[in-house]
Design a protein around this motif. Structure first.
Motif, PDB file in Angstrom:
ATOM      1  N   ARG A   1      -0.644   6.290   8.050  1.00 47.00           N
ATOM      2  CA  ARG A   1      -1.827   6.609   7.267  1.00 47.00           C
ATOM      3  C   ARG A   1      -2.398   7.978   7.664  1.00 47.00           C
ATOM      4  O   ARG A   1      -2.637   8.833   6.822  1.00 47.00           O
ATOM      5  CB  ARG A   1      -2.913   5.545   7.423  1.00 47.00           C
ATOM      6  CG  ARG A   1      -4.206   5.936   6.686  1.00 47.00           C
ATOM      7  CD  ARG A   1      -5.341   4.943   6.863  1.00 47.00           C
ATOM      8  NE  ARG A   1      -4.893   3.588   6.657  1.00 47.00           N
ATOM      9  CZ  ARG A   1      -4.862   2.662   7.618  1.00 47.00           C
ATOM     10  NH1 ARG A   1      -5.304   2.960   8.830  1.00 47.00           N
ATOM     11  NH2 ARG A   1      -4.423   1.459   7.373  1.00 47.00           N
TER      12      ARG A   1
ATOM     13  N   CYS B   1       0.103   3.364   3.576  1.00 46.04           N
ATOM     14  CA  CYS B   1       0.519   2.925   4.917  1.00 46.04           C
ATOM     15  C   CYS B   1       1.594   1.856   4.893  1.00 46.04           C
ATOM     16  O   CYS B   1       2.176   1.534   5.919  1.00 46.04           O
ATOM     17  CB  CYS B   1      -0.686   2.428   5.710  1.00 46.04           C
ATOM     18  SG  CYS B   1      -1.258   0.808   5.165  1.00 46.04           S
TER      19      CYS B   1
ATOM     20  N   CYS C   1       0.861  -1.183   0.000  1.00 49.28           N
ATOM     21  CA  CYS C   1       0.000   0.000   0.000  1.00 49.28           C
ATOM     22  C   CYS C   1       0.898   1.233   0.000  1.00 49.28           C
ATOM     23  O   CYS C   1       1.774   1.370   0.856  1.00 49.28           O
ATOM     24  CB  CYS C   1      -0.889  -0.017   1.236  1.00 49.28           C
ATOM     25  SG  CYS C   1      -1.799   1.520   1.468  1.00 49.28           S
TER      26      CYS C   1
ATOM     27  N   CYS D   1      -6.907   1.971   3.532  1.00 50.14           N
ATOM     28  CA  CYS D   1      -6.527   3.279   2.977  1.00 50.14           C
ATOM     29  C   CYS D   1      -7.433   3.667   1.812  1.00 50.14           C
ATOM     30  O   CYS D   1      -7.795   4.827   1.642  1.00 50.14           O
ATOM     31  CB  CYS D   1      -5.069   3.259   2.525  1.00 50.14           C
ATOM     32  SG  CYS D   1      -3.908   3.154   3.891  1.00 50.14           S
TER      33      CYS D   1
ATOM     34  N   CYS E   1      -4.165  -0.368   0.317  1.00 50.25           N
ATOM     35  CA  CYS E   1      -4.801  -1.464   1.034  1.00 50.25           C
ATOM     36  C   CYS E   1      -6.283  -1.127   1.192  1.00 50.25           C
ATOM     37  O   CYS E   1      -6.701  -0.002   0.936  1.00 50.25           O
ATOM     38  CB  CYS E   1      -4.141  -1.680   2.393  1.00 50.25           C
ATOM     39  SG  CYS E   1      -4.495  -0.368   3.565  1.00 50.25           S
TER      40      CYS E   1
HETATM   41 ZN    ZN Z   1      -2.810   1.212   3.491  1.00 44.68          ZN
END
Ligand code: ZN
Length: 375
Positions: free
Chosen positions: A311, A236, A233, A270, A267
């Motif tokens: 994040r 994050c 991701c 997120c 992800c």
């Molecule tokens: Zn993420």
């Protein structure tokens, strides 16, 4: 090779005269929408250009004149457009004012009309978007560039094109959107020079690559994006296979195209937090001029503190601003390292809130937070 690149060799591709693909001006539209990732009164403006060609200039003029802002439904100014409301209207306008066969260059007419109508709907006082006439057509003559690089080695050619494309004051980005499209267009112009058409025949011009209107990339392309992004991701850093998704950086509903350039790996968590916001986590420098509110709700139950914190901070800066976060176990200190050009002061104002978040919501012991900028 991608679909649109293929289409530029396709003999079935209609030939359009140079004049018709080289814009003579543009409308500058602005869409301001309430920021959906916090509940406060912050807004965000997104500027978009609508290219105007010799044969569409009067049509746009007539179209814009026909839309008094008072008659537009509120729906048009909302961040989320209702497809069912929008599509029939757009189709009607195109039938009335345009000719899809000649005017839908790069299949952008629908999204261009949306931009204009949204601009007008949101701006009842100024109403019409500004028209700028485009006097530097010569500067954007692809043939000139093609002649310049025709004898370069591939490496030199792509370096030169990369540099030209990235120059801040030029409009290549507006016309071609991505470097690879620009390169494809120049390559096509080179082919025309090497293998010219017999005299009398209209020189086929470089067709602006078509935008795809598919909502999603195909599986092979999705895999390529994940590979490009290091199977993690971009916001994050989570790298659990089943949790990764492909996100439109500029949302599809906002006219964002389905392309690898407009895609990023996020992800599930997120991606959900990002919603319909346009946030490019491939970018390490914030585009915001003033800080937004810190949204501490962007964490999910049982998450690791560093991932959750990363994040929250990246969303705060609206980009991938965090280079790394480490934890000094003996001093209970969190060291946050930001990429250059992200103002650490924005974050330092929230030190107390962040410490509270780490202690109460993430269940970790924290006494100190340092914010550093990478050199
Ligand atoms: Zn993420």
């Amino acid at each position: 090779m991608t679909n649109w690149a293929k289409s530029s060799h396709d003999s079935a591709t209609p030939k359009i005269e140079y004049k018709k693909i080289c814009p003579i001006g543009w409308y500058k539209t602005e869409i301001v929408y309430a920021d959906a990732d916090n509940k406060h009164e912050s807004t965000e403006a997104s500027t978009e250009f609508v290219m105007v060609y010799e044969h569409t200039k009067d049509k746009f003029k007539a179209f814009i004149k026909s839309i008094p802002s008072a008659n537009l439904l509120d729906e048009w100014s909302k961040e989320y457009l209702d497809d069912e409301l929008m599509q029939p209207k757009i189709k009607k306008w195109i039938n009335e004012y345009f000719d899809r066969k000649t005017d839908d260059i790069g299949q952008k007419l629908e999204s261009d009309l949306i931009k204009i109508v949204r601009h007008i709907a949101q701006d009842p006082y100024q109403s019409a978007p500004e028209y700028h006439s485009f006097e530097q057509r010569e500067t954007y003559d692809l043939d000139k560039i093609a002649y310049k690089v025709i004898d370069f080695s591939s490496r030199l050619k792509y370096e030169y094109l990369d540099k030209e494309f990235s120059q801040p004051e030029t409009l290549w980005k507006v016309f071609y959107k991505s470097l690879i499209r620009f390169e494809t267009a120049v390559d096509a112009a080179i082919r025309n020079i090497i293998n010219p058409k017999p005299e009398g025949e209209t020189t086929p011009v470089v067709i602006l690559p078509l935008e795809r209107r598919d909502k999603e990339l195909n599986e092979v392309e999705k895999e390529e994006v994940k590979k490009r992004d290091g199977y993690a991701c971009l916001c994050c850093g989570v790298n659990t296979k089943g949790k990764l998704q492909i996100d439109h950086i500029k949302p599809f509903s906002m006219g964002g195209e389905t392309s690898k350039e407009n895609s990023q790996t996020l992800c599930v968590t997120c991606n959900k937090c990002k919603g319909q916001n346009e946030i490019d986590f491939r970018c390490n420098t914030t585009k915001l001029s003033i800080p937004k509110n810190l949204d501490l709700s962007l964490i999910s139950e049982g998450e690791k503190a560093i991932k959750a914190l990363t994040r929250v901070l990246n969303f705060f800066y609206h980009c991938k601003a965090v280079s790394k976060i480490d934890w000094e176990v003996y001093t209970y200190t969190y060291n946050i390292y930001l990429y250059p050009s992200n103002n650490p002061e924005w974050l330092l104002q929230h030190k107390a809130e962040l410490l509270k978040l780490i202690k109460n919501k993430l269940g970790c012991h924290a006494e100190y937070i340092n914010v550093n900028t990478m050199k």
